[in-house]
Design a protein around this motif. Structure first.
Motif, PDB file in Angstrom:
ATOM      1  N   PHE A  92       0.834  -1.208   0.000  1.00 46.92           N
ATOM      2  CA  PHE A  92       0.000   0.000   0.000  1.00 46.92           C
ATOM      3  C   PHE A  92       0.868   1.258   0.000  1.00 46.92           C
ATOM      4  CE2 PHE A  92      -2.632   3.232   2.088  1.00 46.92           C
ATOM      5  CZ  PHE A  92      -3.863   3.073   1.468  1.00 46.92           C
ATOM      6  N   PHE A  93       1.963   1.238   0.769  1.00 47.23           N
ATOM      7  CA  PHE A  93       2.886   2.383   0.771  1.00 47.23           C
ATOM      8  C   PHE A  93       3.400   2.678  -0.642  1.00 47.23           C
ATOM      9  CE2 PHE A  93       4.326   1.385   5.410  1.00 47.23           C
ATOM     10  CZ  PHE A  93       3.268   2.113   5.906  1.00 47.23           C
ATOM     11  N   GLU A 111      -6.888   9.512   6.302  1.00 44.99           N
ATOM     12  CA  GLU A 111      -7.674   9.175   7.484  1.00 44.99           C
ATOM     13  C   GLU A 111      -7.213   7.836   8.035  1.00 44.99           C
ATOM     14  OE1 GLU A 111     -12.332   8.231   8.796  1.00 44.99           O
ATOM     15  OE2 GLU A 111     -11.879   9.036   6.807  1.00 44.99           O
ATOM     16  N   GLU A 112      -7.078   7.753   9.356  1.00 44.86           N
ATOM     17  CA  GLU A 112      -6.752   6.463   9.987  1.00 44.86           C
ATOM     18  C   GLU A 112      -7.721   6.199  11.123  1.00 44.86           C
ATOM     19  OE1 GLU A 112      -5.534   6.005  13.204  1.00 44.86           O
ATOM     20  OE2 GLU A 112      -4.162   7.634  13.701  1.00 44.86           O
ATOM     21  N   THR A 142       3.758   7.531   7.717  1.00 44.81           N
ATOM     22  CA  THR A 142       4.505   7.009   6.571  1.00 44.81           C
ATOM     23  C   THR A 142       3.755   7.278   5.268  1.00 44.81           C
ATOM     24  OG1 THR A 142       5.484   5.269   7.941  1.00 44.81           O
ATOM     25  CG2 THR A 142       5.555   4.943   5.556  1.00 44.81           C
ATOM     26  N   ILE A 143       2.438   7.088   5.270  1.00 50.92           N
ATOM     27  CA  ILE A 143       1.627   7.396   4.092  1.00 50.92           C
ATOM     28  C   ILE A 143       1.751   8.875   3.739  1.00 50.92           C
ATOM     29  CG2 ILE A 143      -0.753   7.586   3.259  1.00 50.92           C
ATOM     30  CD1 ILE A 143      -1.345   5.046   4.972  1.00 50.92           C
ATOM     31  N   ALA A 144       1.634   9.742   4.746  1.00 49.71           N
ATOM     32  CA  ALA A 144       1.735  11.185   4.518  1.00 49.71           C
ATOM     33  C   ALA A 144       3.101  11.568   3.945  1.00 49.71           C
ATOM     34  CB  ALA A 144       1.481  11.934   5.824  1.00 49.71           C
ATOM     35  N   ILE A 186      -7.057   5.319   4.901  1.00 48.49           N
ATOM     36  CA  ILE A 186      -7.731   5.763   3.680  1.00 48.49           C
ATOM     37  C   ILE A 186      -7.028   7.002   3.137  1.00 48.49           C
ATOM     38  CG2 ILE A 186      -9.924   6.501   2.666  1.00 48.49           C
ATOM     39  CD1 ILE A 186     -11.239   5.300   5.281  1.00 48.49           C
ATOM     40  N   VAL A 187      -6.656   6.965   1.872  1.00 47.06           N
ATOM     41  CA  VAL A 187      -6.115   8.132   1.168  1.00 47.06           C
ATOM     42  C   VAL A 187      -7.176   8.600   0.190  1.00 47.06           C
ATOM     43  CG1 VAL A 187      -4.298   9.007  -0.355  1.00 47.06           C
ATOM     44  CG2 VAL A 187      -3.757   7.272   1.387  1.00 47.06           C
ATOM     45  N   SER A 188      -7.505   9.894   0.241  1.00 41.40           N
ATOM     46  CA  SER A 188      -8.552  10.441  -0.623  1.00 41.40           C
ATOM     47  C   SER A 188      -8.059  11.660  -1.379  1.00 41.40           C
ATOM     48  CB  SER A 188      -9.786  10.844   0.201  1.00 41.40           C
ATOM     49  OG  SER A 188     -10.355   9.727   0.842  1.00 41.40           O
TER      50      SER A 188
END
Length: 232
Positions: A106-107, A128-129, A145-147, A184-186
């Motif tokens: 996912f990363f 969002e987490e 990490t996603i950010a 969730i990445v939007s």
């Protein structure tokens, strides 16, 4: 493989169960209150404790020359100190905000999407987490990490928790009953939304990834990430 478990909460117990099923042995386990076994007999240590205990646990393993895999979040202001100690001791160290194979894929998907979306300024990105009520740190290490992956390809300068600042990436953190971990990445525009989600159903995915990382690290020297483990 002889494993030391530094932190013996829900994750530590899940790792123990799966490691034993794979034929490994647990030679040491510890909590803040107690410990049992022979730490020096371990070939690798797996550390899932608390932000307050992580640095001491990692230091203990590196000082003893035992390769260590750490999945504790909320202590990264001391990360460079642990890197320096690992280098000084010629040790072996993997830290990951999330050891799930699915999350690490996912990363990579997230970074690719951020690069693809970068020219399209009409889309505003957010993260969002959602986690269980017992999770102490917010946002999650995984969300950070996603950010960071998004910021590599964005005009935004930084991330913040619950912000509406124009040039800042917003992370929303929610705590709900019995949620193992959802991210969730939007990308939102006036006409549509593009989003993608990783949802964990149990702790086993995290535990399996941590064991995989420990197996990979056991006979190596250096500082690595899950990208090294998974060759991504």
């Amino acid at each position: 493989m002889k494993i030391a478990l530094l932190g013996y909460g829900k994750m530590g117990k899940t790792i123990e169960k799966l490691a034993l099923e794979k034929g490994h042995s647990i030679v040491f386990k510890s909590t803040l209150e107690s410990s049992e076994g022979n730490f020096e007999a371990a070939e690798v240590a797996i550390e899932f404790s608390s932000p307050e205990a992580a640095v001491e646990n990692i230091s203990k393993a590196l000082q003893a020359g035992i390769p260590i895999v750490s999945g504790t979040t909320g202590w990264l202001d001391k990360y460079s100190e642990m890197v320096n100690l690992c280098e000084k001791r010629n040790g072996s160290f993997i830290y990951a905000s999330n050891f799930s194979v699915g999350v690490n894929l996912f990363f990579s998907i997230n970074e690719y999407a951020a690069k693809l979306m970068a020219p399209w300024k009409e889309y505003d990105v957010s993260v969002e987490e959602i986690h269980h009520l017992e999770k102490k740190d917010a946002p999650s290490g995984t969300a950070i990490t996603i950010a960071e992956g998004i910021l590599k390809h964005s005009d935004k300068k930084d991330w913040k928790l619950n912000t509406s600042e124009e040039n800042t990436l917003n992370i929303t953190a929610k705590r709900e009953e019995d949620i193992k971990g959802t991210h969730i990445v939007s990308y939102n525009s006036e006409v549509d939304t593009i989003s993608f989600t990783h949802q964990a159903y149990s702790r086993e995915g995290f535990a399996k990834g941590a064991i995989l990382a420990a197996e990979w690290l056991k006979d190596k020297k250096g500082i690595f990430t899950m990208k090294d483990v998974l060759s991504i």
